[in-house]
Design a protein around this motif. Sequence first.
Motif, PDB file in Angstrom:
ATOM      1  N   ILE A 164     -32.217  11.840  31.529  1.00 37.75           N
ATOM      2  CA  ILE A 164     -32.491  12.778  30.447  1.00 37.75           C
ATOM      3  C   ILE A 164     -33.642  12.238  29.619  1.00 37.75           C
ATOM      4  O   ILE A 164     -33.942  11.043  29.644  1.00 37.75           O
ATOM      5  N   ASP A 165     -34.312  13.128  28.904  1.00 41.96           N
ATOM      6  CA  ASP A 165     -35.454  12.709  28.085  1.00 41.96           C
ATOM      7  C   ASP A 165     -35.036  11.853  26.901  1.00 41.96           C
ATOM      8  O   ASP A 165     -35.705  10.871  26.577  1.00 41.96           O
ATOM      9  N   SER A 166     -33.958  12.249  26.217  1.00 40.28           N
ATOM     10  CA  SER A 166     -33.654  11.593  24.944  1.00 40.28           C
ATOM     11  C   SER A 166     -32.160  11.379  24.784  1.00 40.28           C
ATOM     12  O   SER A 166     -31.338  12.184  25.239  1.00 40.28           O
ATOM     13  N   ILE A 167     -31.819  10.283  24.113  1.00 40.61           N
ATOM     14  CA  ILE A 167     -30.469   9.990  23.633  1.00 40.61           C
ATOM     15  C   ILE A 167     -30.606   9.672  22.154  1.00 40.61           C
ATOM     16  O   ILE A 167     -31.104   8.606  21.779  1.00 40.61           O
ATOM     17  N   LEU A 168     -30.214  10.593  21.295  1.00 46.13           N
ATOM     18  CA  LEU A 168     -30.373  10.422  19.859  1.00 46.13           C
ATOM     19  C   LEU A 168     -29.072  10.074  19.153  1.00 46.13           C
ATOM     20  O   LEU A 168     -29.098   9.612  18.004  1.00 46.13           O
TER      21      LEU A 168
END
Length: 534
Positions: free
Chosen positions: A240-244
């Motif tokens: 995935i692109d991002s883990i925020l």
Amino acid sequence: MGFFNNQSKNDMELPASKRIDSNKAAQEKRLNLSLDDNIQYVKNMLGHSSDIVIREIQIGAGEKFKAGIFYTDGLTDLQSVQKFIIESLMPSIPNTELNPNVSSPDKILQVVKDQILTVGAIKDVSEFGSLTTALLSGDVILLLDGCTQGFIIGMRGWKDRAVTESTTETVIRGPKEGFTECIRTNTALIRRKIKDSNLWLTTKSIGRVTKTDVSIMYIKGIANDKIVEEVHRRLDRIDIDSILESGYIEELIQEKTYTPFPTLYHSERPDVIAAELLEGKVAILVDGTPIVLVVPALFISFIQAAEDYYTRADISTLIRMLRFLCIFISLLGPSLYIAITTFHQEMLPTQLLIGLAAQREGVPFTAFIEAVMMEVTFEILREAGLRMPKAIAQAVSIVGTLVIGTAAVEAGIISAAMVIVVALTGIASFVLPAFDMSMTFRMLRFPLMILAASFGLFGIIVGIFALVLHLCSLRSFGVPYLSPFAPFNLEEQKDTIFRFPRWAMLTRPRLINKNNIVREQSNHSEPTRDNAGG
């Protein structure tokens, strides 16, 4: 310079999939011999960002060598950079002059690492991908002209929130500290609780863009190895692109089952996570959030609170029974009222039935419509109270509830009994320690109200049966969700609805832990008058 600009322009014109491949190739590119080329490449890769600081210095007592120091303003401890790197490398300081007999850049670099730099965390770097990741994480990069290798120096020093009391899991007795957004602070808080060499920690970088640090923490010899391997496998599968926030991880690794019940437990209290680790569970920490995930999760875990283990066993048992009572009120309160007043009036005492009939005489809606209107209004007020500024949220919530409830009863839209039922149901939902489980019961309340309005008590019973069957079918990382109720284990009922004294809880849950069952030796004896002081 024109080459880099043209390359960036051509990359923007490529399709998304090819741009990803192009960026990946750029990340895997190795460092050049020329320091100027490396500096220019880093500047172009990061878009000449103004917060990227590049300091060029001359080092060496005999032959001068050009070195470059890279760091990100705001993420790096600037005082440490000045004191432990720049001042140590500048030739004007006699105690740090390099050996004049060493003239090779590679040897110079080794001398810098072994004799000059007075910092602990130093790693080699030879690719731009690792370089930029470390640079944007707050580390310092040291490159030397004529070398295809440099150093990553750990000097992260961004501003973070101090350790404060948890606002969502408050206790009267027990530790007050809560996790912060810094993953290293969080791991340190857990290690303060468990000072054991078997407490192992593994960190992964997840997210193609954010490259978020995600750590797996467990106690070797207590945690089930199969569960640990499954956690690694599910995390490695994430692309995935991002883990925020840890909620991203929760959705991506939870069981692929459509259920309103949370199958991962989470907390922001170090003592709770330490207790779960000692049970044989696995903790997942995500950088940038104070919420720590725990797997596997059991239904009973969401009913228990940290304070249950800090007070006497009899008091904790009484409070747990109160929580289970509040679960039934929160889930079935409006449904039972609708079913009894609509289909089963004979179950009510005569005086109460006459009073309810008098209240509903001028109400134009059925009990089901009343309940839906009041429940939706209550949810709106509760959500508004969460989102409004804290200075006015409490006042608006209380005043809004009183005004709307009183006005609705006086206008003849809602009966007074319905206001009491909905208010009691809403208050009961706040008794549960876990907010996620409270939200689940709030959601399930509406389908049960529909069943009660359609089929009476028979519909409620069918709904409860379906709910129990669904709970029995759930698993969290291979462990039955309702254990130790289903499958039933008499020995493990010591820490479910009841909380036995500490000396009676000799073993860990067997379905979670199979390596190290015994946690306490059975050497308890009742104190006598003599050894108790009289």
